[in-house]
Each structure stands twice: as C-alpha cells, then as structure tokens.
Design an enzyme around this catalytic site. Structure first.
Site, PDB file in Angstrom:
ATOM      1  CE1 TYR A 111      -3.669   2.514   0.632  1.00 36.39           C
ATOM      2  CE2 TYR A 111      -2.523   3.146   2.642  1.00 36.39           C
ATOM      3  CZ  TYR A 111      -3.510   3.371   1.710  1.00 36.39           C
ATOM      4  OH  TYR A 111      -4.370   4.440   1.860  1.00 36.39           O
ATOM      5  CG  ASP A 141       5.673   3.569   1.138  1.00 32.07           C
ATOM      6  OD1 ASP A 141       5.970   4.193   2.176  1.00 32.07           O
ATOM      7  OD2 ASP A 141       4.510   3.434   0.722  1.00 32.07           O
ATOM      8  CE  LYS A 175       1.751   4.207   8.576  1.00 28.40           C
ATOM      9  NZ  LYS A 175       0.345   4.176   8.889  1.00 28.40           N
TER      10      LYS A 175
HETATM   11  C1  LIG Z   1       3.698   1.828   3.502  1.00 27.50           C
HETATM   12  C2  LIG Z   1       2.682   2.936   3.528  1.00 27.50           C
HETATM   13  N1  LIG Z   1       2.720   3.881   2.589  1.00 27.50           N
HETATM   14  C3  LIG Z   1       1.849   4.898   2.565  1.00 27.50           C
HETATM   15  C4  LIG Z   1       0.862   4.992   3.514  1.00 27.50           C
HETATM   16  C5  LIG Z   1      -0.104   6.128   3.479  1.00 27.50           C
HETATM   17  O1  LIG Z   1       0.153   6.987   4.547  1.00 27.50           O
HETATM   18  P1  LIG Z   1      -1.003   7.944   5.129  1.00 27.50           P
HETATM   19  O2  LIG Z   1      -2.019   7.067   5.749  1.00 27.50           O
HETATM   20  O3  LIG Z   1      -0.254   8.828   6.110  1.00 27.50           O
HETATM   21  O4  LIG Z   1      -1.526   8.731   3.983  1.00 27.50           O
HETATM   22  C6  LIG Z   1       0.772   4.021   4.511  1.00 27.50           C
HETATM   23  C7  LIG Z   1      -0.290   4.083   5.529  1.00 27.50           C
HETATM   24  O5  LIG Z   1      -0.510   3.204   6.308  1.00 27.50           O
HETATM   25  C8  LIG Z   1       1.711   2.961   4.519  1.00 27.50           C
HETATM   26  O6  LIG Z   1       1.668   2.004   5.444  1.00 27.50           O
END
Ligand SMILES: Cc1ncc(COP(=O)(O)O)c(C=O)c1O
Length: 432
Positions: free
Chosen positions: A149, A244, A272
C-alpha cells in the site's frame, strides 16, 4: 479464565451516531472493524502502551495509531515540547528553523536521503514521489507489488493491500483506467516476475516502489536477495528504486529498512514516526533527483500546512528519544518476546499459524505458511482471525482489526504487558 464481559455501551452509542455523520462512521476505512466483525471501540485517551475507551475500559495497544507511537502514546517529553511550540502558534505557512532541524535529523539517519521535502501524509509523499520518478526518467510505467500500500492515490490503487483487501475491493470505483494503466504489478519477493516486466517494457519503466518490509498485507519480510536483486535490476534498466518507508522508517531501525538491509534506494517516502503522532509525510533521496522539485526545479508539489511547526516539533522530539542508547535493542527484545510467544501459543493450542517480527513490527497469520507474498497471506483463516481479535479485545488487548495488518510495539510496552497479552492469547486460542 479471564472475565470477558466488557461494557461498551457508550462506544456503541457514539459509533451509531457517527454512522449518520461520516461514511461508515469513520474517518478512515480500516478503523471500521468490517473484516473482524463487531463494532469499533471509541477511544477517549491514550498514554504509554495503553488506550482507554469511552466506557472506561483499558487496553494494551498494538496499533500505536498505525505506527507513529513508537515511543509510547503521549510521551511526556513530546507533550511538553508540543505545549511550548503551541505557545508560538499552530501554523506559519513560511519557513521555520524546526524544518531544518528535522530535515537534518532525517538526512543524517536515512542512508538514501540527501535532501528532503516535508508533506502532510504518507499518501502525499507517495503521490509526489511518483510524479518525480516519472519526471526524472521521462518514463511513465511503474512497478508495484501485490499487497503493498502506498496511500490512496489513483495510480497506486491496484492490488493495494490492507484496507482495500480487507474491504474486498479489487480496486476502487472512481479510479480511471488511464490512471492505473501504467501501474504494473508483481508478487512480492518474486524477482523473476520483476525481471519479466522489465523485459516486456524495455526503456518504459520509471521505477519500482515497494514496502521494503511489507506491513499492509500482514507482516512479510523480504526474502534474502530480493532487495539486492531489485537494486541490480533497476540499475541495469535505468529505473529508480523507491522504498516506501512510511511504516518501516525509524521503526525497523533508526535508518529504516534501508539501514537494516544495507540497500540504498534512490528515493524514500516516510511518514508516521517522523511526525510523532501529528500529521506528517516526507520524501527525499538523491540530490540530483530531488532538485527537480519546485521551486528548485519544474516538478510541482506544494502544501499549505507542510512543515507544520507542531508536526516538526513532535517529530524532532520523537527522533531524539529514539536516538538514546539501547532503544532498538529494547524494541527488538520486547517484540521478539511477543511475536515468538504468540506463535508458540497458537501452535500449542493446535492452530495452523506462522509469524515473525523485525524490530518493533510483527505479524501472525492463521495459516501454516510460509508467507512470502500476498497470495500466501490470503490463505489465512480470516474468520478465525476475527474471532481471535474479538476475544483479545474482550481481554483488554487491542490488535489491528485485520489479518492483513502488521502489529506495532513501542518503548512503553513492558514485559508484564507482553505476558498479559500472551496469557490472553492462550485463553482465546484455547477456546477457538
Ligand atoms: C507503507 C505505507 N505507505 C503509505 C501509507 C499512506 O500513509 P497515510 O495514511 O499517512 O496517507 C501508509 C499508511 O498506512 C503505509 O503504510
């Protein structure tokens, strides 16, 4: 046998009212307990390793507001830094020295990051990095992995893991075909599939983006050689490698998964932990690539609240706390105790299960495994997970409400918390 009757009258009332006010009663879908059944718990406050609901029940928390709370919720030093920052105002919309301080900390810590841009969420960071990948390479296609994700931007909503999987949405309506037609997917940990995509799309692939350790299809670590292989393939084909690290950054190690595995991507997204519980995201990497971002270069990306002084303050204090000696040893020790313990209890009580951990991230699948990718993860008994989740909740343990989410520990979790969690798990799993 533990007393398993918890009163959730107020939670139910508030959630019932919320359903008329917000779609599904929540501000983000995975909070809705759709995949585990029952109603979500409505929180009143958080502190350390614990959360309290509006009915006064206390839980040991392994969600940690989905990752940021690595020092424990409402850490007194973070709160007091925020109080002081608050006195100076909530937003400047102009440069502040706090951005320099956090930027330096991120650059010092994360091997690939030479220069960084702050945004407000992980989604924003991933959206921006995709535009940058395409601009720098002058190519349109990207490769992502099934079950990974990268936020909810159109281009990434293809086989996108946790929330999407949990709700059973193959993709999302409203995402135009044109938005995802350049998004190629491969199974995680499958280098041959990536090789084939590069062969079939010669000189067309801008880059590969992945969670270096997957958290959004449940917890799945990379197989030996997988990250190295991606680094080689991307070099070979003139494509960019993007980690990511929104979830893994400052959690798998201080310098993220790239430090832990010794693989340096070209670009990295974060979020985060670096916001210490306030809304934040960031992306950064090689100076020559990042110099394309406006106003240094032509790739546009902006944000009213980006670099917000409160978010910067919480991030700086959180990273300072993480720099203390012994931090990651403690996270590793406590998480190993939990992850090994859960697996042992599951197996001893006769359940097919597999699971593991790295540093402060862990997972348990109700399948005998091994789980190398999302297809493997989907073999899990999600009905059993739902019953396990409910049983744990009734015993004061708050787990992510989906089989396809990693769990998070923090510096605030004690040995007693872990022992209490394992005792609850034994109790629940014996009765399933
Ligand atoms: C690996 C990863 N990338 C991107 C995101 C998206 O981040 P946000 O929820 O702060 O938009 C998340 C959210 O859980 C994530 O776990």
């Amino acid at each position: 046998m533990v007393n398993t009757t918890i009163k959730t009258t107020k939670s139910q009332e508030i959630f019932a009212a919320a359903q008329n006010l917000m779609p599904g009663g929540v501000s983000s879908p995975v909070r809705a307990f759709k995949s585990v059944g029952g109603q979500p718990i409505v929180f009143d406050r958080v502190n350390g390793a614990y959360i309290w609901d509006v009915d006064g029940n206390k839980y040991i928390d392994y969600v940690g507001t989905w990752g940021p709370a690595i020092c424990g919720h409402a850490h007194p030093e973070v709160i007091s830094a925020l109080h002081a920052a608050l006195e100076k105002g909530t937003s400047f919309g102009a440069p502040s020295v706090l951005e320099n301080v956090l930027a330096e900390m991120v650059i010092d810590a994360v091997p690939s990051i030479e220069i960084v841009r702050f945004v407000n969420s992980g989604t924003e960071a991933c959206m921006a990095v995709l535009r940058l990948m395409r601009a720098f390479t002058n190519r349109e296609k990207i490769i992502k992995f099934e079950g990974c994700y990268h936020g909810h931007a159109d281009m990434f909503l293809v086989k996108a893991g946790s929330g999407v999987a949990t709700l059973g949405l193959p993709d999302s309506p409203g995402v135009p075909k044109s938005a995802t037609s350049s998004t190629l997917t491969a199974p995680y940990n499958d280098l041959e599939a990536v090789k084939a995509l590069f062969e079939e799309n010669r000189d067309q692939i801008a880059g590969v983006i992945l969670e270096p350790v997957v958290g959004n299809a449940g917890f799945i670590p990379p197989d030996a050689g997988f990250l190295e292989g991606l680094r080689e393939l991307t070099h070979e084909h003139g494509a960019l490698l993007v980690f990511d690290e929104v979830m893994t950054g400052f959690r798998i190690a201080y310098g993220g998964a790239q430090e832990k595995f010794g693989i340096t991507p070209d670009l990295t997204t974060m979020g985060k932990v670096i916001g210490g519980g306030l809304p934040v995201g960031a992306y950064g990497g090689r100076r020559d690539i990042m110099s394309m971002i406006a106003p240094a270069g032509p790739v546009y990306q902006a944000g009213t609240l980006s670099g917000n002084p409160l978010a910067m303050t919480a991030g700086i204090k959180t990273l300072e706390l993480l720099q203390k000696p012994g931090t990651y040893e403690q996270l590793e020790r406590i998480t190993k105790k939990l992850a090994d313990g859960l697996l042992k209890v599951a197996q001893e009580t006769g359940h097919a299960a597999c699971g593991s951990h790295i540093s402060a991230m862990f997972g348990l699948f109700f399948t005998s495994g091994p789980v190398h990718n999302y297809e493997d993860a989907k073999k899990s008994d999600t009905t059993k997970f739902g019953r396990f989740h409910r049983g744990m909740l009734e015993r004061g343990i708050y787990l992510a409400p989906s089989q396809f989410e990693a769990g998070f520990t923090s510096l605030a979790h004690t040995d007693e918390d872990i022992e209490q969690t394992l005792a609850a798990a034994k109790d629940v799993l014996s009765s399933l």
